[in-house]
Design a protein around this motif. Structure first.
Motif, short mmCIF file in Angstrom:
data_model
loop_
_atom_site.label_atom_id
_atom_site.label_comp_id
_atom_site.label_asym_id
_atom_site.label_seq_id
_atom_site.Cartn_x
_atom_site.Cartn_y
_atom_site.Cartn_z
N GLU A 18 0.82 -1.21 0.00
CA GLU A 18 0.00 0.00 0.00
C GLU A 18 0.86 1.26 0.00
O GLU A 18 0.61 2.19 -0.77
CB GLU A 18 -0.98 -0.03 1.17
N GLU A 19 1.87 1.30 0.83
CA GLU A 19 2.76 2.45 0.85
C GLU A 19 3.52 2.57 -0.47
O GLU A 19 3.64 3.66 -1.03
CB GLU A 19 3.75 2.36 2.01
N ALA A 20 4.01 1.46 -0.99
CA ALA A 20 4.75 1.49 -2.25
C ALA A 20 3.85 1.92 -3.41
O ALA A 20 4.30 2.64 -4.31
CB ALA A 20 5.35 0.12 -2.53
N PHE A 21 2.58 1.51 -3.38
CA PHE A 21 1.64 1.94 -4.41
C PHE A 21 1.52 3.46 -4.43
O PHE A 21 1.62 4.10 -5.47
CB PHE A 21 0.26 1.30 -4.20
N VAL A 22 1.32 4.04 -3.25
CA VAL A 22 1.19 5.50 -3.16
C VAL A 22 2.47 6.19 -3.60
O VAL A 22 2.44 7.11 -4.42
CB VAL A 22 0.80 5.92 -1.73
N ARG A 23 3.61 5.74 -3.11
CA ARG A 23 4.88 6.39 -3.44
C ARG A 23 5.25 6.26 -4.92
O ARG A 23 5.93 7.12 -5.47
CB ARG A 23 6.00 5.83 -2.58
N SER A 24 4.78 5.21 -5.56
CA SER A 24 5.14 4.97 -6.96
C SER A 24 4.15 5.53 -7.98
O SER A 24 4.55 5.96 -9.05
CB SER A 24 5.29 3.48 -7.22
N PHE A 25 2.86 5.49 -7.65
CA PHE A 25 1.86 5.78 -8.67
C PHE A 25 0.94 6.96 -8.40
O PHE A 25 0.14 7.34 -9.25
CB PHE A 25 1.01 4.53 -8.93
N ILE A 26 1.04 7.57 -7.23
CA ILE A 26 0.23 8.75 -6.91
C ILE A 26 1.09 9.99 -7.14
O ILE A 26 2.29 9.99 -6.87
CB ILE A 26 -0.27 8.68 -5.44
N LEU A 27 0.45 11.06 -7.64
CA LEU A 27 1.17 12.30 -7.89
C LEU A 27 1.93 12.75 -6.63
O LEU A 27 1.41 12.65 -5.52
CB LEU A 27 0.20 13.39 -8.33
N ALA A 28 3.14 13.24 -6.83
CA ALA A 28 4.03 13.58 -5.72
C ALA A 28 3.39 14.53 -4.71
O ALA A 28 3.54 14.34 -3.50
CB ALA A 28 5.33 14.17 -6.25
N ASP A 29 2.67 15.52 -5.17
CA ASP A 29 2.09 16.50 -4.24
C ASP A 29 0.89 15.96 -3.45
O ASP A 29 0.40 16.62 -2.54
CB ASP A 29 1.71 17.79 -4.97
N LYS A 30 0.44 14.76 -3.76
CA LYS A 30 -0.69 14.13 -3.05
C LYS A 30 -0.25 12.97 -2.16
O LYS A 30 -1.02 12.47 -1.37
CB LYS A 30 -1.73 13.60 -4.05
N GLN A 31 0.99 12.54 -2.30
CA GLN A 31 1.45 11.34 -1.61
C GLN A 31 1.36 11.43 -0.09
O GLN A 31 0.88 10.50 0.56
CB GLN A 31 2.88 10.99 -2.03
N ALA A 32 1.82 12.53 0.50
CA ALA A 32 1.82 12.65 1.96
C ALA A 32 0.40 12.53 2.50
O ALA A 32 0.15 11.82 3.49
CB ALA A 32 2.45 13.97 2.39
#
Length: 148
Positions: A18-32
């Motif tokens: 789940e964390e890797a999905f967000v860090r890899s595929f979600i826009l950088a400004d939305k990841q946090a």
């Protein structure tokens, strides 16, 4: 197309996926924000709801599944060509599908065509499938150059 070895483990690790999905595929400004939502039992539903329509994915890594291939068998073939293993992890807006570790084929049979916001994480941070609630909105999110 050739199979790409992405050095994945056989059984998935849910938090890692789940964390890797967000860090890899979600826009950088939305990841946090997304990571905060995933980390909180109370806010997780907010993240899961975004899977239905408004997932802030990075289009650089998204390949829309062609209409003629929007079935579980063809999607499995596309994922296997990028190195998908036998097991995967689901993140879903449908509670009974969320957080499952399943054989890839079984997960695709459940998800494809049901138009329920769901991500199937195949290779941590490298390969996933996302189906939106919107008709025909099915994507392979991949760091694999075979699809792009």
């Amino acid at each position: 197309m050739k199979v790409v070895d992405l050095d994945c483990e056989e059984k998935p690790n849910p938090l890692k996926h789940e964390e890797a999905f967000v860090r890899s595929f979600i826009l950088a400004d939305k990841q946090a924000r997304y990571l905060e939502m995933l980390a909180s039992a109370k806010r997780r539903d907010g993240f899961l709801n975004r899977l239905n329509h408004h997932l802030d994915y990075d289009p650089t890594y998204a390949v829309r599944v062609p209409p003629s291939k929007q079935n579980d068998r063809d999607i499995e073939q596309l994922l296997r060509e990028c190195g998908a293993p036998d097991f995967c992890h689901t993140i879903s807006s449908l509670a009974r599908w969320d957080g499952l570790d399943l054989p890839l084929q079984k997960a695709l049979e459940l998800v494809v065509g049901n138009n329920i916001g769901t991500v199937i994480c195949c290779v941590s941070g490298r390969l996933a499938y996302w189906e939106s609630e919107d008709l025909g909105e099915r994507y392979i999110l991949s760091k694999c150059s075979t699809l792009r």
